[in-house]
Scaffold this motif. Structure first.
Motif, PDB file in Angstrom:
ATOM      1  N   GLN A   8       0.731  -1.199  -0.222  1.00  0.00           N
ATOM      2  CA  GLN A   8      -0.050   0.016   0.002  1.00  0.00           C
ATOM      3  C   GLN A   8       0.769   1.341   0.132  1.00  0.00           C
ATOM      4  O   GLN A   8       1.831   1.323   0.814  1.00  0.00           O
ATOM      5  N   VAL A   9       0.446   2.312  -0.859  1.00  0.00           N
ATOM      6  CA  VAL A   9       1.284   3.661  -0.874  1.00  0.00           C
ATOM      7  C   VAL A   9       0.076   4.648  -0.479  1.00  0.00           C
ATOM      8  O   VAL A   9      -1.254   4.473  -0.605  1.00  0.00           O
ATOM      9  N   THR A  10       0.492   5.639  -0.118  1.00  0.00           N
ATOM     10  CA  THR A  10      -0.408   6.741   0.182  1.00  0.00           C
ATOM     11  C   THR A  10      -0.247   8.078  -0.861  1.00  0.00           C
ATOM     12  O   THR A  10       1.118   8.465  -0.613  1.00  0.00           O
ATOM     13  N   TYR A  11      -1.075   8.311  -1.399  1.00  0.00           N
ATOM     14  CA  TYR A  11      -0.990   9.502  -2.256  1.00  0.00           C
ATOM     15  C   TYR A  11      -1.749  10.799  -1.552  1.00  0.00           C
ATOM     16  O   TYR A  11      -2.661  10.402  -1.201  1.00  0.00           O
ATOM     17  N   THR A  12      -0.987  11.943  -1.569  1.00  0.00           N
ATOM     18  CA  THR A  12      -1.559  13.053  -0.995  1.00  0.00           C
ATOM     19  C   THR A  12      -1.311  14.238  -1.951  1.00  0.00           C
ATOM     20  O   THR A  12      -0.262  14.325  -2.593  1.00  0.00           O
ATOM     21  N   ALA A  13      -2.406  15.037  -2.193  1.00  0.00           N
ATOM     22  CA  ALA A  13      -2.347  16.094  -2.953  1.00  0.00           C
ATOM     23  C   ALA A  13      -2.270  17.449  -1.950  1.00  0.00           C
ATOM     24  O   ALA A  13      -3.212  17.470  -0.902  1.00  0.00           O
ATOM     25  N   THR A  14      -1.394  18.151  -1.990  1.00  0.00           N
ATOM     26  CA  THR A  14      -1.176  19.312  -1.073  1.00  0.00           C
ATOM     27  C   THR A  14      -0.997  20.610  -1.864  1.00  0.00           C
ATOM     28  O   THR A  14      -1.007  20.722  -3.201  1.00  0.00           O
ATOM     29  N   TRP A  15      -1.298  21.813  -1.086  1.00  0.00           N
ATOM     30  CA  TRP A  15      -1.063  23.024  -1.775  1.00  0.00           C
ATOM     31  C   TRP A  15      -0.429  23.997  -0.742  1.00  0.00           C
ATOM     32  O   TRP A  15      -0.279  23.712   0.419  1.00  0.00           O
ATOM     33  N   GLN A  16       0.326  24.925  -1.254  1.00  0.00           N
ATOM     34  CA  GLN A  16       1.066  25.807  -0.539  1.00  0.00           C
ATOM     35  C   GLN A  16       0.910  27.280  -1.115  1.00  0.00           C
ATOM     36  O   GLN A  16       1.040  27.572  -2.128  1.00  0.00           O
ATOM     37  N   SER A  17       0.426  28.142  -0.180  1.00  0.00           N
ATOM     38  CA  SER A  17       0.320  29.582  -0.892  1.00  0.00           C
ATOM     39  C   SER A  17       1.601  30.216  -0.646  1.00  0.00           C
ATOM     40  O   SER A  17       2.301  30.594   0.453  1.00  0.00           O
ATOM     41  N   VAL A  18       2.106  30.347  -1.820  1.00  0.00           N
ATOM     42  CA  VAL A  18       3.510  30.976  -1.823  1.00  0.00           C
ATOM     43  C   VAL A  18       3.746  32.249  -1.349  1.00  0.00           C
ATOM     44  O   VAL A  18       5.002  32.568  -0.561  1.00  0.00           O
ATOM     45  N   ASP A  19       2.839  33.173  -1.216  1.00  0.00           N
ATOM     46  CA  ASP A  19       2.837  34.620  -0.668  1.00  0.00           C
ATOM     47  C   ASP A  19       2.245  34.727   0.608  1.00  0.00           C
ATOM     48  O   ASP A  19       1.885  35.737   1.012  1.00  0.00           O
ATOM     49  N   GLY A  20       1.566  33.485   1.049  1.00  0.00           N
ATOM     50  CA  GLY A  20       0.909  33.515   2.368  1.00  0.00           C
ATOM     51  C   GLY A  20      -0.472  34.124   2.338  1.00  0.00           C
ATOM     52  O   GLY A  20      -1.092  34.689   3.351  1.00  0.00           O
ATOM     53  N   HIS A  21      -1.214  34.261   1.136  1.00  0.00           N
ATOM     54  CA  HIS A  21      -2.515  35.043   0.862  1.00  0.00           C
ATOM     55  C   HIS A  21      -3.303  33.850   1.053  1.00  0.00           C
ATOM     56  O   HIS A  21      -3.122  32.543   1.206  1.00  0.00           O
ATOM     57  N   VAL A  22      -4.852  34.190   1.456  1.00  0.00           N
ATOM     58  CA  VAL A  22      -5.576  33.218   1.745  1.00  0.00           C
ATOM     59  C   VAL A  22      -6.197  32.608   0.423  1.00  0.00           C
ATOM     60  O   VAL A  22      -6.353  33.169  -0.590  1.00  0.00           O
ATOM     61  N   TRP A  23      -6.210  31.299   0.429  1.00  0.00           N
ATOM     62  CA  TRP A  23      -6.993  30.396  -0.435  1.00  0.00           C
ATOM     63  C   TRP A  23      -7.972  29.489   0.146  1.00  0.00           C
ATOM     64  O   TRP A  23      -7.813  29.159   0.952  1.00  0.00           O
ATOM     65  N   ASN A  24      -8.938  29.189  -0.425  1.00  0.00           N
ATOM     66  CA  ASN A  24     -10.047  28.172  -0.249  1.00  0.00           C
ATOM     67  C   ASN A  24     -10.590  27.478  -1.329  1.00  0.00           C
ATOM     68  O   ASN A  24     -10.106  27.989  -2.697  1.00  0.00           O
ATOM     69  N   THR A  25     -11.431  26.609  -1.432  1.00  0.00           N
ATOM     70  CA  THR A  25     -12.030  25.747  -2.361  1.00  0.00           C
ATOM     71  C   THR A  25     -13.608  26.274  -2.492  1.00  0.00           C
ATOM     72  O   THR A  25     -14.165  25.717  -3.624  1.00  0.00           O
TER      73      THR A  25
END
Length: 131
Positions: A100-117
């Motif tokens: 078994q392997v675990t795949y994760t999708a990540t994100w990173q706010s390069v400039d520290g601004h707010v992001w959401n979905t």
């Protein structure tokens, strides 16, 4: 599938989706498809806002989509400005295991601004495509 409207502004990777997967053969290729139907950021003033995406296998980065989306010099004086877009990306992996392997999708706010979905239903598809 996951729906989330939390605000993320971390300049470190934030885990957005996780899938545990067990390949049938060591020779298998694994298709990983990540979809964010809506990604939203709030922009104030003359600024730059960027979002980096990563796919990791068991914590090790195997794919990077840099600065997607990116808004540069979006010179708006109001704090009520929002940008919405969709982001989708695909990677083919060769984990070379039947464990078994675990795949994760990540994100990173390069400039520290707010992001959401914006309550969009995030999707991460993991499928064995050859062996």
């Amino acid at each position: 599938m996951l729906s989330d409207n939390a605000n993320y502004s971390s300049t470190s990777d934030m885990t957005m989706q996780t899938v545990n997967f067990t390949p049938l053969r060591t020779s298998s290729r694994v298709l990983i498809h990540v979809v964010y139907p809506t990604i939203r950021t709030y922009v104030t003033g003359n600024t730059r806002t960027r979002l980096n995406h990563h796919i990791k296998r068991d914590g090790t980065e195997i794919y990077t989509l840099s600065e997607m989306p990116q808004y540069k010099s979006a010179n708006f004086g109001s704090s009520a400005v929002e940008f919405n877009t969709n982001v989708a990306f695909t990677h083919i992996d060769h984990p070379n295991t039947t464990n078994q392997v675990t795949y994760t999708a990540t994100w990173q706010s390069v400039d520290g601004h707010v992001w959401n979905t914006a309550n969009g239903q995030m999707v991460m598809i993991v499928a064995e495509i050859s062996g």
